[in-house]
Design a protein around this motif. Structure first.
Motif, PDB file in Angstrom:
ATOM      1  N   THR A  20       0.830  -1.200   0.000  1.00 38.10           N
ATOM      2  CA  THR A  20       0.000   0.000   0.000  1.00 38.10           C
ATOM      3  C   THR A  20       0.865   1.251   0.000  1.00 38.10           C
ATOM      4  N   GLU A  21       1.901   1.279   0.806  1.00 37.54           N
ATOM      5  CA  GLU A  21       2.787   2.444   0.854  1.00 37.54           C
ATOM      6  C   GLU A  21       3.445   2.700  -0.494  1.00 37.54           C
ATOM      7  N   GLN A  22       3.951   1.646  -1.133  1.00 37.70           N
ATOM      8  CA  GLN A  22       4.616   1.834  -2.423  1.00 37.70           C
ATOM      9  C   GLN A  22       3.637   2.313  -3.492  1.00 37.70           C
ATOM     10  N   LEU A  23       2.436   1.754  -3.500  1.00 37.70           N
ATOM     11  CA  LEU A  23       1.452   2.135  -4.513  1.00 37.70           C
ATOM     12  C   LEU A  23       0.996   3.580  -4.331  1.00 37.70           C
ATOM     13  N   LEU A  24       0.742   3.972  -3.089  1.00 34.25           N
ATOM     14  CA  LEU A  24       0.288   5.342  -2.832  1.00 34.25           C
ATOM     15  C   LEU A  24       1.387   6.348  -3.163  1.00 34.25           C
ATOM     16  N   GLU A  25       2.622   6.005  -2.872  1.00 28.44           N
ATOM     17  CA  GLU A  25       3.728   6.906  -3.164  1.00 28.44           C
ATOM     18  C   GLU A  25       3.869   7.161  -4.655  1.00 28.44           C
ATOM     19  N   ARG A  26       3.521   6.195  -5.474  1.00 29.84           N
ATOM     20  CA  ARG A  26       3.646   6.398  -6.916  1.00 29.84           C
ATOM     21  C   ARG A  26       2.365   6.946  -7.545  1.00 29.84           C
ATOM     22  N   GLY A  27       1.327   7.156  -6.721  1.00 32.83           N
ATOM     23  CA  GLY A  27       0.127   7.815  -7.212  1.00 32.83           C
ATOM     24  C   GLY A  27      -1.021   6.901  -7.595  1.00 32.83           C
ATOM     25  N   ASP A  28      -0.904   5.602  -7.314  1.00 30.62           N
ATOM     26  CA  ASP A  28      -2.019   4.691  -7.561  1.00 30.62           C
ATOM     27  C   ASP A  28      -3.053   4.825  -6.445  1.00 30.62           C
ATOM     28  N   ARG A  29      -4.278   4.396  -6.742  1.00 28.19           N
ATOM     29  CA  ARG A  29      -5.324   4.351  -5.727  1.00 28.19           C
ATOM     30  C   ARG A  29      -5.344   2.968  -5.093  1.00 28.19           C
ATOM     31  N   VAL A  30      -5.633   2.936  -3.790  1.00 25.45           N
ATOM     32  CA  VAL A  30      -5.719   1.668  -3.067  1.00 25.45           C
ATOM     33  C   VAL A  30      -7.025   1.614  -2.299  1.00 25.45           C
ATOM     34  N   ALA A  31      -7.769   0.551  -2.525  1.00 17.78           N
ATOM     35  CA  ALA A  31      -8.909   0.211  -1.674  1.00 17.78           C
ATOM     36  C   ALA A  31      -8.408  -0.874  -0.739  1.00 17.78           C
ATOM     37  N   GLY A  32      -8.254  -0.544   0.525  1.00 14.48           N
ATOM     38  CA  GLY A  32      -7.656  -1.479   1.467  1.00 14.48           C
ATOM     39  C   GLY A  32      -8.613  -1.863   2.571  1.00 14.48           C
ATOM     40  N   THR A  33      -8.428  -3.071   3.089  1.00 19.40           N
ATOM     41  CA  THR A  33      -9.255  -3.517   4.203  1.00 19.40           C
ATOM     42  C   THR A  33      -8.391  -3.751   5.435  1.00 19.40           C
ATOM     43  N   VAL A  34      -8.985  -3.478   6.589  1.00 18.21           N
ATOM     44  CA  VAL A  34      -8.336  -3.680   7.879  1.00 18.21           C
ATOM     45  C   VAL A  34      -9.390  -4.166   8.856  1.00 18.21           C
ATOM     46  N   ARG A  35      -8.946  -4.767   9.936  1.00 18.36           N
ATOM     47  CA  ARG A  35      -9.882  -5.106  11.010  1.00 18.36           C
ATOM     48  C   ARG A  35     -10.062  -3.940  11.974  1.00 18.36           C
ATOM     49  N   ASN A  36      -9.024  -3.120  12.118  1.00 16.78           N
ATOM     50  CA  ASN A  36      -9.078  -1.947  12.986  1.00 16.78           C
ATOM     51  C   ASN A  36      -8.912  -0.701  12.123  1.00 16.78           C
ATOM     52  N   MET A  37      -9.956   0.098  12.005  1.00 19.67           N
ATOM     53  CA  MET A  37      -9.943   1.246  11.113  1.00 19.67           C
ATOM     54  C   MET A  37      -8.884   2.280  11.507  1.00 19.67           C
ATOM     55  N   ASN A  38      -8.491   2.325  12.765  1.00 17.68           N
ATOM     56  CA  ASN A  38      -7.500   3.306  13.203  1.00 17.68           C
ATOM     57  C   ASN A  38      -6.069   2.919  12.835  1.00 17.68           C
ATOM     58  N   SER A  39      -5.874   1.698  12.349  1.00 15.95           N
ATOM     59  CA  SER A  39      -4.521   1.187  12.146  1.00 15.95           C
ATOM     60  C   SER A  39      -3.812   1.808  10.944  1.00 15.95           C
ATOM     61  N   VAL A  40      -4.538   2.509  10.087  1.00 17.69           N
ATOM     62  CA  VAL A  40      -3.907   3.151   8.922  1.00 17.69           C
ATOM     63  C   VAL A  40      -4.229   4.642   8.881  1.00 17.69           C
ATOM     64  N   ASP A  41      -4.489   5.228  10.035  1.00 21.08           N
ATOM     65  CA  ASP A  41      -4.785   6.661  10.084  1.00 21.08           C
ATOM     66  C   ASP A  41      -3.659   7.495   9.491  1.00 21.08           C
ATOM     67  N   ASP A  42      -2.412   7.060   9.709  1.00 22.67           N
ATOM     68  CA  ASP A  42      -1.273   7.821   9.179  1.00 22.67           C
ATOM     69  C   ASP A  42      -1.267   7.832   7.654  1.00 22.67           C
ATOM     70  N   LEU A  43      -1.588   6.702   7.051  1.00 20.91           N
ATOM     71  CA  LEU A  43      -1.631   6.639   5.593  1.00 20.91           C
ATOM     72  C   LEU A  43      -2.784   7.471   5.046  1.00 20.91           C
ATOM     73  N   LYS A  44      -3.913   7.425   5.727  1.00 18.00           N
ATOM     74  CA  LYS A  44      -5.077   8.201   5.290  1.00 18.00           C
ATOM     75  C   LYS A  44      -4.784   9.696   5.373  1.00 18.00           C
ATOM     76  N   ALA A  45      -4.129  10.111   6.448  1.00 16.99           N
ATOM     77  CA  ALA A  45      -3.807  11.528   6.611  1.00 16.99           C
ATOM     78  C   ALA A  45      -2.824  12.002   5.538  1.00 16.99           C
ATOM     79  N   LYS A  46      -1.897  11.128   5.155  1.00 16.29           N
ATOM     80  CA  LYS A  46      -0.865  11.514   4.187  1.00 16.29           C
ATOM     81  C   LYS A  46      -1.373  11.490   2.751  1.00 16.29           C
ATOM     82  N   HIS A  47      -2.220  10.534   2.432  1.00 21.58           N
ATOM     83  CA  HIS A  47      -2.578  10.319   1.024  1.00 21.58           C
ATOM     84  C   HIS A  47      -4.025  10.644   0.686  1.00 21.58           C
ATOM     85  N   GLY A  48      -4.834  10.934   1.675  1.00 17.86           N
ATOM     86  CA  GLY A  48      -6.188  11.408   1.431  1.00 17.86           C
ATOM     87  C   GLY A  48      -7.031  10.478   0.582  1.00 17.86           C
ATOM     88  N   GLU A  49      -7.593  11.022  -0.495  1.00 13.29           N
ATOM     89  CA  GLU A  49      -8.557  10.275  -1.296  1.00 13.29           C
ATOM     90  C   GLU A  49      -7.939   9.150  -2.114  1.00 13.29           C
TER      91      GLU A  49
END
Length: 282
Positions: A20-49
């Motif tokens: 996910t980090e590599q894809l977002l850094e190059r500008g791709d979109r990622v639809a990701g799933t997690v069990r804990n929604m707070n576990s990727v808050d940092d990625l959401k804050a950095k990459h937004g939509e």
């Protein structure tokens, strides 16, 4: 390169996080799933939509279908589906609890199968796509202490290999990825130990348990390099059937396949002896 959209399960840690980090850094979109929604808050804050996140436990089959449908409905075309969520279960078969067996199979095998099945109607409707299934060196070779883990990985390999042939007419390619040991948080967060039994002390299964808890054993595999190869495989046509990652994976799989082939060749005369004579064939 045109922007792609990826659907990836289990993006909070391990290979899923690296991918996910590599894809977002190059500008791709990622639809990701997690069990804990707070576990990727940092990625959401950095990459937004660029990052679309849904809560999902892959042991919940109705939820898999609901989340996959929602992702395709909201994001439109999804180019690559990555079935990544899973974990290891360490212990002799007799040591495992029934609950551990059921959860391991429901997560690694049934969950992966249902994710792929949920994605197929959408991929067919859009004219094709790619599915990447995370397997393991443990999908081609087996170690004592990993019987149920191997059951799920060997099982998903058989499912995917048959499915490759079923969906090829729809321009859907599938790839099995077979990593060896990698420096992820697999030991600390993505694996479970069975309760030990005294009878297995000193056996190979017990050695697997002690190795698992040995912090001095450091895997050689670089997860960032492995993930880059997984991502790059989406540009290969036709899709590679299997990708072994890591020198340990290559070596162990090579040994396992060579041994199995030698054993099969030694049985050729025996196998052919069970046929009806040609003159009696119907």
């Amino acid at each position: 390169m045109a922007q792609r959209t990826w659907f990836i399960t289990g993006i909070n840690s391990g290979f899923g996080r690296h991918m996910t980090e590599q894809l977002l850094e190059r500008g791709d979109r990622v639809a990701g799933t997690v069990r804990n929604m707070n576990s990727v808050d940092d990625l959401k804050a950095k990459h937004g939509e660029l990052l679309w996140v849904a809560q999902l436990d892959v042991t919940d089959t109705p939820a898999i279908y609901a989340v996959v449908d929602q992702a395709f409905d909201q994001l439109g075309k999804i180019d690559v589906v990555v079935s990544n969520a899973g974990y290891g279960l360490i212990g002799a078969a007799e040591e495992l609890t029934n609950e551990q067996i059921t959860h391991q199979i429901n997560t690694n095998l049934v969950g992966s199968i249902q994710l792929v099945r949920a994605s197929l109607p959408h991929l067919r409707a859009q004219g094709g796509g790619r599915i990447i299934q995370l397997s393991s060196v443990g999908g081609q070779a087996a170690y004592p202490g990993g019987s149920l883990y191997h059951a799920t990985k060997w099982g998903i390999e058989g499912f995917i290999e048959a499915l490759m042939q079923e969906v090829a007419p729809f321009n859907i390619g599938l790839t099995l990825v077979e990593p060896g040991g990698a420096r992820t948080n697999f030991k600390d967060h993505s694996a479970q130990l069975a309760p030990g039994m005294e009878a297995y002390e000193g056996t190979p299964a017990a050695k697997a348990r002690s190795n698992f808890g040995d912090s001095t054993i450091v895997p050689m595999g670089d997860p960032a390099k492995m993930v880059k190869i997984m991502i790059d495989s989406a540009d290969q046509h036709p899709a590679p059937k299997r990708i072994a990652l890591g020198s340990d994976s290559y070596t162990v799989i090579h040994q396992a396949l060579t041994s199995r082939l030698a054993e099969l060749e030694a049985q050729k005369e025996l196998a052919f002896s069970t046929n009806y004579p040609k003159e009696d064939a119907l």
